[in-house]
Design an enzyme around this catalytic site. Sequence first.
Site, PDB file in Angstrom:
ATOM      1  N   ARG A  47      24.105  24.208  38.954  1.00 64.24           N
ATOM      2  CA  ARG A  47      25.489  24.667  38.733  1.00 64.24           C
ATOM      3  C   ARG A  47      26.122  25.222  40.013  1.00 64.24           C
ATOM      4  O   ARG A  47      27.313  25.016  40.265  1.00 64.24           O
ATOM      5  CB  ARG A  47      25.528  25.719  37.631  1.00 64.24           C
ATOM      6  CG  ARG A  47      25.154  25.105  36.276  1.00 64.24           C
ATOM      7  CD  ARG A  47      25.469  26.031  35.157  1.00 64.24           C
ATOM      8  NE  ARG A  47      24.994  25.520  33.892  1.00 64.24           N
ATOM      9  CZ  ARG A  47      25.044  26.196  32.765  1.00 64.24           C
ATOM     10  NH1 ARG A  47      25.560  27.418  32.737  1.00 64.24           N
ATOM     11  NH2 ARG A  47      24.602  25.680  31.652  1.00 64.24           N
ATOM     12  N   ASP A 145      36.626  37.186  26.343  1.00 70.08           N
ATOM     13  CA  ASP A 145      35.411  36.664  26.988  1.00 70.08           C
ATOM     14  C   ASP A 145      35.570  36.923  28.483  1.00 70.08           C
ATOM     15  O   ASP A 145      36.688  37.095  28.982  1.00 70.08           O
ATOM     16  CB  ASP A 145      35.265  35.153  26.721  1.00 70.08           C
ATOM     17  CG  ASP A 145      33.829  34.670  26.911  1.00 70.08           C
ATOM     18  OD1 ASP A 145      33.140  34.447  25.896  1.00 70.08           O
ATOM     19  OD2 ASP A 145      33.394  34.537  28.080  1.00 70.08           O
TER      20      ASP A 145
HETATM   21  C1  LIG Z   1      26.364  32.285  23.689  1.00 71.27           C
HETATM   22  S1  LIG Z   1      28.070  32.641  23.789  1.00 71.27           S
HETATM   23  C2  LIG Z   1      28.352  33.360  22.176  1.00 71.27           C
HETATM   24  C3  LIG Z   1      29.661  32.915  21.585  1.00 71.27           C
HETATM   25  C4  LIG Z   1      29.942  33.463  20.179  1.00 71.27           C
HETATM   26  N1  LIG Z   1      30.034  34.901  20.177  1.00 71.27           N
HETATM   27  C5  LIG Z   1      28.917  32.993  19.186  1.00 71.27           C
HETATM   28  O1  LIG Z   1      28.054  33.763  18.777  1.00 71.27           O
HETATM   29  O2  LIG Z   1      28.966  31.822  18.783  1.00 71.27           O
HETATM   30  C6  LIG Z   1      28.082  34.077  24.860  1.00 71.27           C
HETATM   31  C7  LIG Z   1      29.446  34.376  25.455  1.00 71.27           C
HETATM   32  O3  LIG Z   1      29.387  35.674  26.066  1.00 71.27           O
HETATM   33  C8  LIG Z   1      30.204  35.648  27.227  1.00 71.27           C
HETATM   34  N2  LIG Z   1      29.819  36.745  28.123  1.00 71.27           N
HETATM   35  C9  LIG Z   1      28.699  36.844  28.896  1.00 71.27           C
HETATM   36  N3  LIG Z   1      28.703  38.000  29.596  1.00 71.27           N
HETATM   37  C10 LIG Z   1      29.846  38.658  29.261  1.00 71.27           C
HETATM   38  C11 LIG Z   1      30.424  39.891  29.654  1.00 71.27           C
HETATM   39  N4  LIG Z   1      29.835  40.696  30.547  1.00 71.27           N
HETATM   40  N5  LIG Z   1      31.607  40.247  29.114  1.00 71.27           N
HETATM   41  C12 LIG Z   1      32.215  39.442  28.192  1.00 71.27           C
HETATM   42  N6  LIG Z   1      31.725  38.262  27.795  1.00 71.27           N
HETATM   43  C13 LIG Z   1      30.553  37.862  28.311  1.00 71.27           C
HETATM   44  C14 LIG Z   1      29.956  34.257  27.818  1.00 71.27           C
HETATM   45  O4  LIG Z   1      30.975  33.858  28.680  1.00 71.27           O
HETATM   46  C15 LIG Z   1      29.849  33.401  26.553  1.00 71.27           C
HETATM   47  O5  LIG Z   1      31.077  32.777  26.233  1.00 71.27           O
END
Ligand SMILES: C[S@@+](CC[C@H](N)C(=O)[O-])C[C@H]1O[C@@H](n2cnc3c(N)ncnc32)[C@H](O)[C@@H]1O
Length: 276
Positions: A47, A145
């Site tokens: 990436r 997000d």
């Molecule tokens: C695996 S996805 C989960 C999406 C959704 N909540 C679900 O359960 O289907 C994790 C998300 O957390 C976000 N994320 C990671 N670190 C973060 C942070 N420090 N603050 C806000 N969002 C974050 C990522 O960008 C990603 O879109």
Amino acid sequence: MTTVVSKQDSTREFAFEKADFKNVQQMLFKKAGINLSDAKEAMVYSRLARRIRARNLRSFNDYLALVNKSESELEQFINALTTNLTSFFREPHHFTALADYLSQHNVTNIWCAASSTGEEPYSIAMVVAEAYGSFKTQVKIIASDIDSKVLAKAKAGVYPLASIAKIPLHRQKQFFHKGKGANEGKVKVVDELRNMVQFKKLNLTDAKWDVKGPLDVIFCRNVMIYFDKPTQLKVLQKMVGMLKPSGLYMAGHSENFNMYTNLVRPVGKTIYRPVD
Ligand SMILES: C[S@@+](CC[C@H](N)C(=O)[O-])C[C@H]1O[C@@H](n2cnc3c(N)ncnc32)[C@H](O)[C@@H]1O
């Protein structure tokens, strides 16, 4: 026994030593609270190599120096390394609990705190619209997000047709337009549903969050797993402090907060309520 030599290593365009990977891990932890496991080494290389190429740089060192001084490259760095897996009505018991909650409380504010590409907040909005029999309700749904790329996708509300295959037909008809011609194979969330959700960029590890409480329900699912324990506790404490006393905190399937008995008590499968 044959020794397996990683083909990728010998053909890598940029040198990627253990120290480079460590530096990436440290930077991502510092900027987003995300703990990258050692197993992600190959993913990180592929990436970030794309970013190094895009910026005409020659090494991971040069790239991380750029990330340190450029806000826009920091955004790209975070976007490249987040895991965004999600789906409509993922972990469906939370949506049943939300429907029950809506039928019993005067709900005004719901926050979906790691909304990824939007399937989760739109699932929330569908349940709210159904509870009120209308797209126009007093319920404010904030979705946030850290990743600007997924937020743009979420706002657009366009998904592959296959992503709604498991949604019952009546919901598909009410909440999605099927694409035709050039858009064959895609669906778009209807405008009325899109307008129910307000998207914003928000880093959960920032000291201040631009979200107003008190909140009725927080969906914070499958993001805490990327944080270390102290960060999880900090985020949980802050969120619980923003909930109404009767409010609900929905956690991801592998996130367990039963040990924080001074903060929350479990009231269902991965559902918590603030302690009195
Ligand atoms: C695996 S996805 C989960 C999406 C959704 N909540 C679900 O359960 O289907 C994790 C998300 O957390 C976000 N994320 C990671 N670190 C973060 C942070 N420090 N603050 C806000 N969002 C974050 C990522 O960008 C990603 O879109």
